[in-house]
Write an enzyme that holds these catalytic residues in place. Structure first.
Site, PDB file in Angstrom:
ATOM      1  N   HIS A  59       0.707  -0.642  -0.179  1.00 24.81           N
ATOM      2  CA  HIS A  59      -0.316  -0.150   0.017  1.00 24.81           C
ATOM      3  C   HIS A  59       0.894   1.109  -0.156  1.00 24.81           C
ATOM      4  O   HIS A  59       1.883   1.541   0.506  1.00 24.81           O
ATOM      5  CB  HIS A  59      -1.021   0.438   1.418  1.00 24.81           C
ATOM      6  N   GLU A  89      -4.067   1.190  -7.747  1.00 24.30           N
ATOM      7  CA  GLU A  89      -4.094   2.499  -6.930  1.00 24.30           C
ATOM      8  C   GLU A  89      -3.214   3.895  -7.174  1.00 24.30           C
ATOM      9  O   GLU A  89      -2.023   3.700  -6.582  1.00 24.30           O
ATOM     10  CB  GLU A  89      -4.043   1.852  -5.560  1.00 24.30           C
TER      11      GLU A  89
END
Ligand code: PGA
Length: 268
Positions: free
Chosen positions: A97, A169
Site C-alpha cells: 500500500h 492504486e
C-alpha cells in the site's frame, strides 16, 4: 471470466467493538443479495482480526491483513507473519500500500519477498501498484507499473500469478478528492494486462484480476467497475461505514451480472 472483487482496507480505523457492529450491519445487507458471483473481503487492523473472524464467520465476507513480514517468526519486534495471519482466519493480505511505501520505507524488492511468503502460506496477496503524481506528470506511469509488477512477481512461476490480485492504486488518487477518471483507469489497467501478456503469456493476462483503488465512492464506482479490464473496487474511506461498503458491494454484484451477460452474448 474473472470473478469480480469488492474489498475495503480499514487502515488504522475500526477497533474490535466497532468491527462487531460493522459486521452485524453488513451481514444483514449481504444476506439480501446474491453475492455468489463475486469475492468480498475486508482488511481490518491486526487487533480487530479476531473480532472480524468471529463476526464474519460463515458469511461470504472474508478477511485479510493490511501487511505482513517476509519471515515466519524471529526477532522482528512489532511485526506479524503470514502463518499468524492464516491462524487468525485471514485469506488475503494487502502488500505495498502506498502508505507503507511512503511512511515505512518499503520497497518492491521487499514486496517480492512478502508475496512469495504469503503465497507459500496460502494467502492471496493483494499487491498495490501505482505511480506518484510526479511520475504521472513525467509520462512515466506505465513504465513505473511495469517495474513494480515485474519486481513483485519475480521468481513466481506463471501458474501462481493468477492467484494474486493486482490493485492499481495511483498514489495521487489515494485519500484524494477525486478518483482517477474512467479513461485514465482504463488505460492503466490495459497497460498492466499487456505487461502481464508480454512477460507471462496470454493465459496469465486473461486470468489475473486487476482491481482499482483510490477515492472510489458509490457514485463514481459504477463507471469504473463497468470498464473491461477492471475486475474489482478496492475502497478506503467510502467503505468505512457498513452502509457505504454495502453500496459498493451492490455495484459490483450488478457489474458481475452485466459482464457475464456480455461474455455469454459474445460466445453464443
Ligand atoms: P481511499 O483509500 O478510498 O480513501 O482513497 C484507498 C486506499 O488507500 O486503498
Amino acid at each position: 471470466m474473472r470473478k469480480l472483487v469488492a474489498a475495503t482496507g480499514w487502515k488504522m480505523n475500526i477497533g474490535s467493538a466497532e468491527t462487531v457492529r460493522y459486521a452485524g450491519f453488513l451481514k444483514s445487507r449481504v444476506a439480501q443479495l446474491d453475492v455468489s458471483a463475486i469475492d468480498i473481503f475486508v482488511l481490518p487492523p491486526f487487533t480487530s482480526l479476531p473480532a472480524a473472524a468471529g463476526a464474519f464467520g460463515n458469511t461470504p465476507v472474508a478477511i485479510g491483513g493490511q501487511n505482513m513480514h517476509w519471515e515466519d517468526s524471529g526477532g522482528w519486534t512489532g511485526e506479524i507473519s503470514a502463518p499468524m495471519l492464516v491462524e487468525a482466519g485471514c485469506r488475503y493480505v494487502e502488500l505495498a500500500h502506498s502508505e507503507r511505501l511512503q511512511h515505512f520505507g518499503e520497497t518492491y524488492e521487499l514486496i517480492r519477498r512478502k508475496v512469495d511468503r504469503a503465497m507459500s502460506a496460502g494467502l492471496t496477496p493483494v499487491i498495490c501498484l501505482g505511480e506518484t503524481a510526479q511520475e504521472k506528470a513525467a509520462g512515466r506511469s506505465d513504465e513505473v507499473l511495469a517495474e513494480q509488477v515485474l519486481t513483485s512477481l519475480a521468481g513466481q512461476p506463471d501458474n501462481r500469478v493468477p492467484d494474486t490480485i493486482l490493485a492499481y492504486e495511483p498514489r495521487w488518487a489515494i485519500g484524494a478528492a477525486e478518483a482517477a477518471s474512467p479513461d485514465y483507469v482504463a488505460a492503466r489497467h490495459k497497460a498492466l494486462r499487456n505487461i502481464l501478456r508480454q512477460h507471462r503469456g496470454r493465459d496469465v493476462a486473461e486470468h489475473t484480476r486487476i482491481i482499482y483503488g483510490g477515492s472510489v465512492t458509490p457514485e463514481n464506482g459504477h463507471d469504473i467497475i463497468g470498464l473491461d479490464d477492471v475486475d474489482g473496487l478496492f475502497v478506503g474511506r467510502a467503505a468505512w461505514t457498513p452502509e457505504g461498503f454495502a453500496r459498493i458491494i451492490e455495484l459490483v454484484v450488478k457489474a458481475a451480472a452485466k459482464k457475464l451477460a456480455r461474455t455469454t452474448a459474445a460466445t453464443t
